[in-house]
Motif scaffolding. Structure first.
Motif, PDB file in Angstrom:
ATOM      1  N   ALA A 129      -3.714 -17.261  15.791  1.00  0.00           N
ATOM      2  CA  ALA A 129      -3.270 -18.418  16.177  1.00  0.00           C
ATOM      3  C   ALA A 129      -4.081 -19.085  17.200  1.00  0.00           C
ATOM      4  O   ALA A 129      -4.514 -20.331  17.147  1.00  0.00           O
ATOM      5  CB  ALA A 129      -1.891 -18.284  16.631  1.00  0.00           C
ATOM      6  N   GLN A 130      -4.620 -18.440  17.956  1.00  0.00           N
ATOM      7  CA  GLN A 130      -5.197 -19.137  19.036  1.00  0.00           C
ATOM      8  C   GLN A 130      -6.743 -19.516  18.550  1.00  0.00           C
ATOM      9  O   GLN A 130      -7.275 -20.516  18.854  1.00  0.00           O
ATOM     10  CB  GLN A 130      -5.601 -17.925  20.427  1.00  0.00           C
ATOM     11  N   LEU A 131      -7.352 -18.501  17.553  1.00  0.00           N
ATOM     12  CA  LEU A 131      -8.441 -19.109  16.958  1.00  0.00           C
ATOM     13  C   LEU A 131      -8.322 -20.387  16.350  1.00  0.00           C
ATOM     14  O   LEU A 131      -9.339 -21.051  16.097  1.00  0.00           O
ATOM     15  CB  LEU A 131      -9.152 -17.939  16.098  1.00  0.00           C
ATOM     16  N   GLY A 132      -7.285 -20.490  15.455  1.00  0.00           N
ATOM     17  CA  GLY A 132      -7.111 -21.560  14.706  1.00  0.00           C
ATOM     18  C   GLY A 132      -6.869 -22.942  15.170  1.00  0.00           C
ATOM     19  O   GLY A 132      -7.038 -23.953  15.056  1.00  0.00           O
ATOM     20  N   THR A 133      -6.346 -22.849  16.748  1.00  0.00           N
ATOM     21  CA  THR A 133      -5.936 -23.931  17.600  1.00  0.00           C
ATOM     22  C   THR A 133      -6.928 -24.179  18.556  1.00  0.00           C
ATOM     23  O   THR A 133      -6.834 -25.065  19.246  1.00  0.00           O
ATOM     24  CB  THR A 133      -4.565 -23.686  18.373  1.00  0.00           C
ATOM     25  N   LEU A 134      -7.951 -23.203  18.774  1.00  0.00           N
ATOM     26  CA  LEU A 134      -8.797 -23.292  20.040  1.00  0.00           C
ATOM     27  C   LEU A 134      -9.803 -24.638  19.737  1.00  0.00           C
ATOM     28  O   LEU A 134      -9.750 -25.347  21.003  1.00  0.00           O
ATOM     29  CB  LEU A 134      -9.715 -22.143  19.710  1.00  0.00           C
ATOM     30  N   PRO A 135     -10.478 -25.052  18.727  1.00  0.00           N
ATOM     31  CA  PRO A 135     -11.062 -26.476  18.726  1.00  0.00           C
ATOM     32  C   PRO A 135     -10.000 -27.452  19.153  1.00  0.00           C
ATOM     33  O   PRO A 135     -10.655 -28.434  19.864  1.00  0.00           O
ATOM     34  CB  PRO A 135     -11.407 -26.398  17.171  1.00  0.00           C
ATOM     35  N   TRP A 136      -8.875 -27.689  18.435  1.00  0.00           N
ATOM     36  CA  TRP A 136      -7.884 -28.665  18.835  1.00  0.00           C
ATOM     37  C   TRP A 136      -7.420 -28.762  20.314  1.00  0.00           C
ATOM     38  O   TRP A 136      -7.551 -29.962  21.054  1.00  0.00           O
ATOM     39  CB  TRP A 136      -6.688 -28.613  18.067  1.00  0.00           C
ATOM     40  N   ILE A 137      -7.181 -27.558  20.850  1.00  0.00           N
ATOM     41  CA  ILE A 137      -6.827 -27.394  22.275  1.00  0.00           C
ATOM     42  C   ILE A 137      -7.957 -28.025  23.192  1.00  0.00           C
ATOM     43  O   ILE A 137      -7.844 -28.908  24.161  1.00  0.00           O
ATOM     44  CB  ILE A 137      -6.432 -26.018  22.650  1.00  0.00           C
ATOM     45  N   ILE A 138      -9.409 -27.845  23.125  1.00  0.00           N
ATOM     46  CA  ILE A 138     -10.312 -28.182  23.905  1.00  0.00           C
ATOM     47  C   ILE A 138     -10.496 -29.604  23.584  1.00  0.00           C
ATOM     48  O   ILE A 138     -10.949 -30.030  24.442  1.00  0.00           O
ATOM     49  CB  ILE A 138     -11.702 -27.424  23.366  1.00  0.00           C
ATOM     50  N   TYR A 139     -10.557 -30.016  22.391  1.00  0.00           N
ATOM     51  CA  TYR A 139     -10.585 -31.435  21.930  1.00  0.00           C
ATOM     52  C   TYR A 139      -9.634 -32.493  22.734  1.00  0.00           C
ATOM     53  O   TYR A 139      -9.890 -33.552  23.229  1.00  0.00           O
ATOM     54  CB  TYR A 139     -10.664 -31.674  20.355  1.00  0.00           C
ATOM     55  N   TYR A 140      -8.332 -31.793  22.473  1.00  0.00           N
ATOM     56  CA  TYR A 140      -7.273 -32.771  23.102  1.00  0.00           C
ATOM     57  C   TYR A 140      -7.170 -32.671  24.558  1.00  0.00           C
ATOM     58  O   TYR A 140      -6.841 -33.554  25.218  1.00  0.00           O
ATOM     59  CB  TYR A 140      -6.013 -32.625  22.192  1.00  0.00           C
ATOM     60  N   PHE A 141      -7.197 -31.286  24.880  1.00  0.00           N
ATOM     61  CA  PHE A 141      -6.704 -31.181  26.341  1.00  0.00           C
ATOM     62  C   PHE A 141      -7.859 -30.888  27.385  1.00  0.00           C
ATOM     63  O   PHE A 141      -7.743 -30.750  28.612  1.00  0.00           O
ATOM     64  CB  PHE A 141      -5.523 -29.976  26.431  1.00  0.00           C
ATOM     65  N   GLU A 142      -9.234 -30.679  26.839  1.00  0.00           N
ATOM     66  CA  GLU A 142     -10.388 -30.355  27.453  1.00  0.00           C
ATOM     67  C   GLU A 142     -10.020 -29.149  28.448  1.00  0.00           C
ATOM     68  O   GLU A 142     -10.637 -29.037  29.535  1.00  0.00           O
ATOM     69  CB  GLU A 142     -10.675 -31.572  28.468  1.00  0.00           C
ATOM     70  N   SER A 143      -9.573 -28.128  28.092  1.00  0.00           N
ATOM     71  CA  SER A 143      -9.135 -27.128  28.643  1.00  0.00           C
ATOM     72  C   SER A 143      -8.926 -25.726  27.778  1.00  0.00           C
ATOM     73  O   SER A 143      -8.700 -26.319  26.492  1.00  0.00           O
ATOM     74  CB  SER A 143      -8.209 -27.094  29.576  1.00  0.00           C
ATOM     75  N   PHE A 144      -8.856 -24.584  28.256  1.00  0.00           N
ATOM     76  CA  PHE A 144      -8.609 -23.390  27.463  1.00  0.00           C
ATOM     77  C   PHE A 144      -8.075 -22.244  28.206  1.00  0.00           C
ATOM     78  O   PHE A 144      -8.423 -21.888  29.414  1.00  0.00           O
ATOM     79  CB  PHE A 144     -10.041 -22.992  26.664  1.00  0.00           C
ATOM     80  N   PRO A 145      -6.762 -21.889  27.782  1.00  0.00           N
ATOM     81  CA  PRO A 145      -6.219 -20.878  28.579  1.00  0.00           C
ATOM     82  C   PRO A 145      -6.833 -19.465  28.367  1.00  0.00           C
ATOM     83  O   PRO A 145      -7.276 -19.154  27.459  1.00  0.00           O
ATOM     84  CB  PRO A 145      -4.780 -20.841  28.144  1.00  0.00           C
ATOM     85  N   ILE A 146      -7.111 -18.943  29.642  1.00  0.00           N
ATOM     86  CA  ILE A 146      -7.825 -17.546  29.457  1.00  0.00           C
ATOM     87  C   ILE A 146      -6.917 -16.427  29.201  1.00  0.00           C
ATOM     88  O   ILE A 146      -7.149 -15.363  28.601  1.00  0.00           O
ATOM     89  CB  ILE A 146      -8.617 -17.230  30.873  1.00  0.00           C
TER      90      ILE A 146
END
Length: 243
Positions: A129-146
């Motif tokens: 799930a994280q792999l599928g949403t990773l690009p969108w999370i970075i694109y919209y929120f400009e961050s990534f949860p470690i």
């Protein structure tokens, strides 16, 4: 699952078919979706379950990707603006990634015990799930949860337990002392879940911030994920991109 089990027991007790239990379950799920406001992720879940029920009644084979595409098509016919809703995007991206990568990754290990199988399945679902949403999370929120994997391993089982407690709580509202006990218990469990989320979120280097991703880079990142999927399936990249 709870509704389906309950209605199956009732149907068998009164001698009805299991199909009646399925129909009643679907009806109550749609009532629930309307009750909570019909947001895209809930509608997607209920509509997918409805397709599951129809395939069961018609004795047809289920195809996850086809069902997901049909659900997206129907929802966008009803409300085309959902295409730009972040909840719609993340929900479908997560489910799509799970359908694509879960069978591939889960088959890499075969745990012997029930607990290790559950833990391995939880890890694989979270990673997919994280792999599928990773690009969108970075694109919209400009961050990534470690520490997303740690949070999911701790929180998801507790949320499942909380859901069961809430179902029991609603069923036992008519018993005063038991209802009060269940109320305190669910409040404590909810507070504990929030505390865990806050604890993970406040860990050092909990997330990467100020990550700028342009639309072209977003598309290239999805192409990279698709290439990884094709490679994992032992399909030549040229054939995969051709189709």
């Amino acid at each position: 699952m709870i509704l389906s089990l309950f209605f199956k027991l009732v149907a068998r007790w009164f001698g009805f078919r299991d199909s009646l239990a399925l129909v009643l379950t679907v009806i109550l799920l749609w009532l629930f979706a309307l009750f909570v406001g019909g947001n895209p992720s809930v509608v997607r879940s209920v509509l997918l379950y409805t397709l599951l029920g129809l395939s069961t009644l018609s004795l047809r084979r289920r195809v996850g990707l086809n069902s997901l595409a049909f659900v997206a098509f129907v929802m966008l016919l009803f409300n085309p603006f959902w295409l730009f809703d972040i909840g719609f995007i993340l929900s479908f991206s997560a489910v799509l990634a799970i359908l694509m990568f879960y069978p591939l990754v889960y088959s890499l290990l075969k745990p012997r015990y029930i607990l290790t199988r559950y833990l391995w399945g939880l890890i694989v679902v979270s990673l997919a799930a994280q792999l599928g949403t990773l690009p969108w999370i970075i694109y919209y929120f400009e961050s990534f949860p470690i520490y997303f994997l740690l949070a999911n391993i701790l929180v998801i089982p507790m949320i499942t337990i909380l859901l069961y407690f809430l179902v029991v709580y609603v069923a036992m509202l008519w018993i005063p002392y038991l209802a009060e006990f269940l109320t305190s218990l669910t409040r404590w469990l909810t507070s504990l879940i929030n505390d865990i989320v806050m604890f993970v979120g406040n860990l050092p280097y909990a997330k990467l911030t100020d990550i700028c991703l342009y639309p072209v880079e977003l598309g290239l990142l999805f192409l990279l994920i698709l290439a990884f999927y094709c490679y994992s399936n032992s399909v030549e990249l040229a054939i995969c991109f051709y189709f």
